[in-house]
Design a protein around this motif. Structure first.
Motif, short mmCIF file in Angstrom:
data_model
loop_
_atom_site.label_atom_id
_atom_site.label_comp_id
_atom_site.label_asym_id
_atom_site.label_seq_id
_atom_site.Cartn_x
_atom_site.Cartn_y
_atom_site.Cartn_z
N ASP A 1 0.67 -1.56 0.21
CA ASP A 1 -0.27 -0.16 -0.20
C ASP A 1 0.98 1.34 0.15
O ASP A 1 1.94 1.55 0.93
CB ASP A 1 -1.06 0.24 1.57
N GLU B 1 0.14 -5.73 4.33
CA GLU B 1 -0.81 -5.71 5.39
C GLU B 1 -1.74 -7.26 5.56
O GLU B 1 -2.08 -7.52 6.55
CB GLU B 1 -1.86 -4.82 4.31
N ASN C 1 -2.80 -1.90 10.22
CA ASN C 1 -2.32 -1.94 9.28
C ASN C 1 -0.63 -1.33 9.27
O ASN C 1 -0.77 -0.97 11.09
CB ASN C 1 -3.02 -1.17 8.46
#
Length: 268
Positions: free
Chosen positions: A128, A223, A251
């Motif tokens: 991410d 994650e 996260n």
């Protein structure tokens, strides 16, 4: 080195098909092209000047309204081009933009720079961009000496990651290391304690020392899957963040920032 500001106007680009514009767009959209060229594209009135502190600005694109709002852009180094609004729209990664874009040379760092006694963060397959950018900011904020990325991590030099890092990508060395188990082995060979964020045979973070004479590396996984077994085995030991049973996990950006704060620079 600042650019000498001339009285003449910078060249104006009016076509979205201009070769320099198409080149910059490829840098924005393709990690492979960024790697092959050793360059990246950033956007933002604050971000571009900030990046100049640690990366070489080669080309600056700006709209007339952006220069009016931020005339100090004229003193930045590199070639400057005034672009029409519709050209800026093509350069932009998001719909709403500030009309300022820069092509920078990518800073290059290697594991050879890792030093005994330093503090490091290592990321394995953190995909991410927001989490990678957040962790770069936290590492810089808490006095770490470098960030090590495995294959499969979000590109540090992608527009979303750059925005999330708020310039931290050039304030702290970023090392693209490939396979993380081998990188961890190199750090341990230099006397650095490598702590994997994992549940298996772990100690709570409160039980971990805040500093290690030979240095410390905090190792964080993706994650969804966490760290690979190979990377955990390569580390010195494992640590976990104690939590209630109200949530299953944090996260990577939040969990990593908590870990980095624990091992922060002693003077903070």
């Amino acid at each position: 080195m600042q650019r000498k500001v001339e009285n003449t106007m910078d060249e104006k680009i009016t076509s979205r098909e201009n070769a320099k514009i198409k080149y910059a767009c490829r840098l924005s959209s393709s990690a492979a092209f960024r790697r092959s060229e050793g360059r990246f594209l950033a956007e933002g009135r604050k971000l571009c000047p900030e990046l100049c502190r640690g990366a070489q600005l080669e080309t600056l694109f700006y709209t007339e309204s952006a220069m009016a709002k931020c005339p100090e852009l004229a003193s930045l180094p590199g070639e400057h081009y005034l672009v029409e609004d519709h050209v800026a729209d093509k350069l932009a990664d998001v719909g709403t933009h500030q009309g300022v874009f820069g092509v920078f040379r990518t800073p290059v760092h290697t594991l050879d720079e890792v030093k005994n006694g330093g503090r490091y963060l290592a990321l394995e397959r953190v995909q991410d961009p927001g989490n990678v950018g957040t962790l770069l900011r936290s590492a810089a904020a808490f006095g770490f000496d470098g960030v090590i990325l495995s294959d499969g991590c979000a590109s540090v030099w992608a527009p979303k990651t750059l925005r999330a890092s708020m310039g931290a990508a050039v304030r702290i060395p970023v090392i693209e290391a490939g396979a993380l188990p081998q990188a961890v082995a190199q750090l341990r060979a230099k006397g650095i304690t490598c702590l994997a964020a994992a549940l298996y045979k772990s100690q709570p973070l409160s039980a971990a020392k805040a500093s290690y004479p030979g240095g410390v590396c905090v190792v964080i996984g993706s994650e969804g899957q966490g760290l690979t077994d190979e990377t955990i085995a390569a580390c010195t030991s494992t640590v976990r963040i104690p939590m209630t049973d109200r949530v299953e996990s944090l996260n990577a950006g939040i969990a990593g920032s908590i870990l980095l704060w624990h091992f922060r620079e002693e003077s903070l």
